[in-house]
Design a protein around this motif. Sequence first.
Motif, PDB file in Angstrom:
ATOM      1  N   UNK A  14      -5.476 -19.907 -20.835  1.00 30.72           N
ATOM      2  CA  UNK A  14      -6.035 -19.208 -19.671  1.00 30.72           C
ATOM      3  C   UNK A  14      -6.633 -17.862 -20.070  1.00 30.72           C
ATOM      4  N   UNK A  15      -5.989 -17.166 -21.001  1.00 28.03           N
ATOM      5  CA  UNK A  15      -6.538 -15.902 -21.484  1.00 28.03           C
ATOM      6  C   UNK A  15      -7.855 -16.113 -22.231  1.00 28.03           C
ATOM      7  N   UNK A 140      -4.879  -8.173  -6.334  1.00 29.12           N
ATOM      8  CA  UNK A 140      -4.012  -9.077  -7.073  1.00 29.12           C
ATOM      9  C   UNK A 140      -3.112  -8.341  -8.040  1.00 29.12           C
ATOM     10  N   UNK A 141      -3.661  -7.326  -8.716  1.00 31.25           N
ATOM     11  CA  UNK A 141      -2.842  -6.540  -9.642  1.00 31.25           C
ATOM     12  C   UNK A 141      -1.787  -5.751  -8.875  1.00 31.25           C
ATOM     13  N   UNK A 170     -15.013  -3.041 -14.430  1.00 29.58           N
ATOM     14  CA  UNK A 170     -14.475  -3.477 -15.714  1.00 29.58           C
ATOM     15  C   UNK A 170     -13.125  -2.840 -15.998  1.00 29.58           C
ATOM     16  N   UNK A 171     -12.894  -1.634 -15.495  1.00 29.66           N
ATOM     17  CA  UNK A 171     -11.582  -0.998 -15.652  1.00 29.66           C
ATOM     18  C   UNK A 171     -10.502  -1.821 -14.961  1.00 29.66           C
ATOM     19  N   UNK A 172     -10.794  -2.284 -13.745  1.00 32.66           N
ATOM     20  CA  UNK A 172      -9.841  -3.097 -12.992  1.00 32.66           C
ATOM     21  C   UNK A 172      -9.629  -4.450 -13.671  1.00 32.66           C
ATOM     22  N   UNK A 177      -6.218  -8.142 -17.056  1.00 25.14           N
ATOM     23  CA  UNK A 177      -6.096  -8.960 -18.259  1.00 25.14           C
ATOM     24  C   UNK A 177      -4.945  -8.473 -19.136  1.00 25.14           C
ATOM     25  N   UNK A 178      -4.813  -7.160 -19.304  1.00 21.50           N
ATOM     26  CA  UNK A 178      -3.747  -6.615 -20.137  1.00 21.50           C
ATOM     27  C   UNK A 178      -2.374  -6.927 -19.560  1.00 21.50           C
ATOM     28  N   UNK A 179      -2.245  -6.859 -18.247  1.00 18.13           N
ATOM     29  CA  UNK A 179      -0.964  -7.156 -17.608  1.00 18.13           C
ATOM     30  C   UNK A 179      -0.629  -8.639 -17.718  1.00 18.13           C
ATOM     31  N   UNK A 180      -1.630  -9.484 -17.531  1.00 16.66           N
ATOM     32  CA  UNK A 180      -1.426 -10.934 -17.636  1.00 16.66           C
ATOM     33  C   UNK A 180      -0.978 -11.307 -19.052  1.00 16.66           C
ATOM     34  N   UNK A 181      -1.521 -10.636 -20.047  1.00 16.31           N
ATOM     35  CA  UNK A 181      -1.226 -10.971 -21.450  1.00 16.31           C
ATOM     36  C   UNK A 181       0.242 -10.769 -21.791  1.00 16.31           C
ATOM     37  N   UNK A 182       0.954  -9.945 -21.021  1.00 12.11           N
ATOM     38  CA  UNK A 182       2.356  -9.655 -21.305  1.00 12.11           C
ATOM     39  C   UNK A 182       3.321 -10.575 -20.568  1.00 12.11           C
ATOM     40  N   UNK A 183       2.822 -11.541 -19.813  1.00  9.11           N
ATOM     41  CA  UNK A 183       3.690 -12.418 -19.029  1.00  9.11           C
ATOM     42  C   UNK A 183       4.500 -13.344 -19.926  1.00  9.11           C
ATOM     43  N   UNK A 184       5.703 -13.650 -19.479  1.00  8.29           N
ATOM     44  CA  UNK A 184       6.550 -14.613 -20.167  1.00  8.29           C
ATOM     45  C   UNK A 184       6.382 -15.997 -19.531  1.00  8.29           C
ATOM     46  N   UNK A 185       6.862 -17.015 -20.208  1.00  5.53           N
ATOM     47  CA  UNK A 185       6.833 -18.356 -19.640  1.00  5.53           C
ATOM     48  C   UNK A 185       7.609 -18.409 -18.325  1.00  5.53           C
ATOM     49  N   UNK A 186       8.714 -17.696 -18.278  1.00  3.94           N
ATOM     50  CA  UNK A 186       9.511 -17.672 -17.047  1.00  3.94           C
ATOM     51  C   UNK A 186       8.712 -17.082 -15.892  1.00  3.94           C
ATOM     52  N   UNK A 187       7.972 -16.010 -16.159  1.00  6.07           N
ATOM     53  CA  UNK A 187       7.152 -15.395 -15.110  1.00  6.07           C
ATOM     54  C   UNK A 187       6.012 -16.323 -14.685  1.00  6.07           C
TER      55      UNK A 187
END
Length: 239
Positions: A14-15, A140-141, A170-172, A177-187
């Motif tokens: 997805x990323x 969404x963020x 682009x800042x938003x 994107x940066x926050x999504x990249x840190x998600x765990x499988x559980x999240x």
Amino acid sequence: METEGARTDRLGLLLEQFDQAREMAQVRLAGLGDEEYLWEPVPGCWSIRRRGEAATPRAFGPGEWVMDQGAPDIPASEYAEVARQAAGGMTVEKIADDWGVSVERVEQVLAHTGEPEPDETPVTTIAWRLGHLHFHFAGGWEWTFGERRHEPKQLVDFTPSAALELERFWTVIDRWRDSVADLTDEQLDTVGLSQYPYSNDADYPFVGVLAAANLEFIHHMAEIALLRDLWRTRFGASR
């Protein structure tokens, strides 16, 4: 395209999809000027306008400029989704609240048979489409990774400046994107990780919400690219 070392997990795929779409979008948006950004290719367009000049009953925004929005309804393209909601156990009252319409309207949709009539959707400007994506990802963020208290429609200060809008946009997008990249499988599997008010995100695992956000970004950017092609074809030689 290089494939060595490419991720094949859900989040990685997805990323990668999002990153490729963002890269193409940034290229396609290069050189966007104010006149093109606000261009209305047909009468009756939805756009961003000065407060008091909005063409629609529910235009919104916190500042001088607001974004057109019409009366709430369930578009024909979403009739199947309403049927799925009902089949999944949602009450008519809850569905009506979810879509911001009356119970009678939901009952009308659920009783519909045959192919629905095509939606009479308005043509929207590049400014409107960028604004829509902007508040969608800002909201969404906020309602996934932020404080979950700010009204999404008050998070974006719309502007007639294409350059300023793109800088803010682009800042938003990159924060998301940066926050999504840190998600765990559980999240990713957590139902209700997103509590975004203008959606049914809270009813689904976040991986589905994330896939839908990618789709939202891709399809609106494709529409913007087409509008840019039309503008260039019509005005490129004379401007």
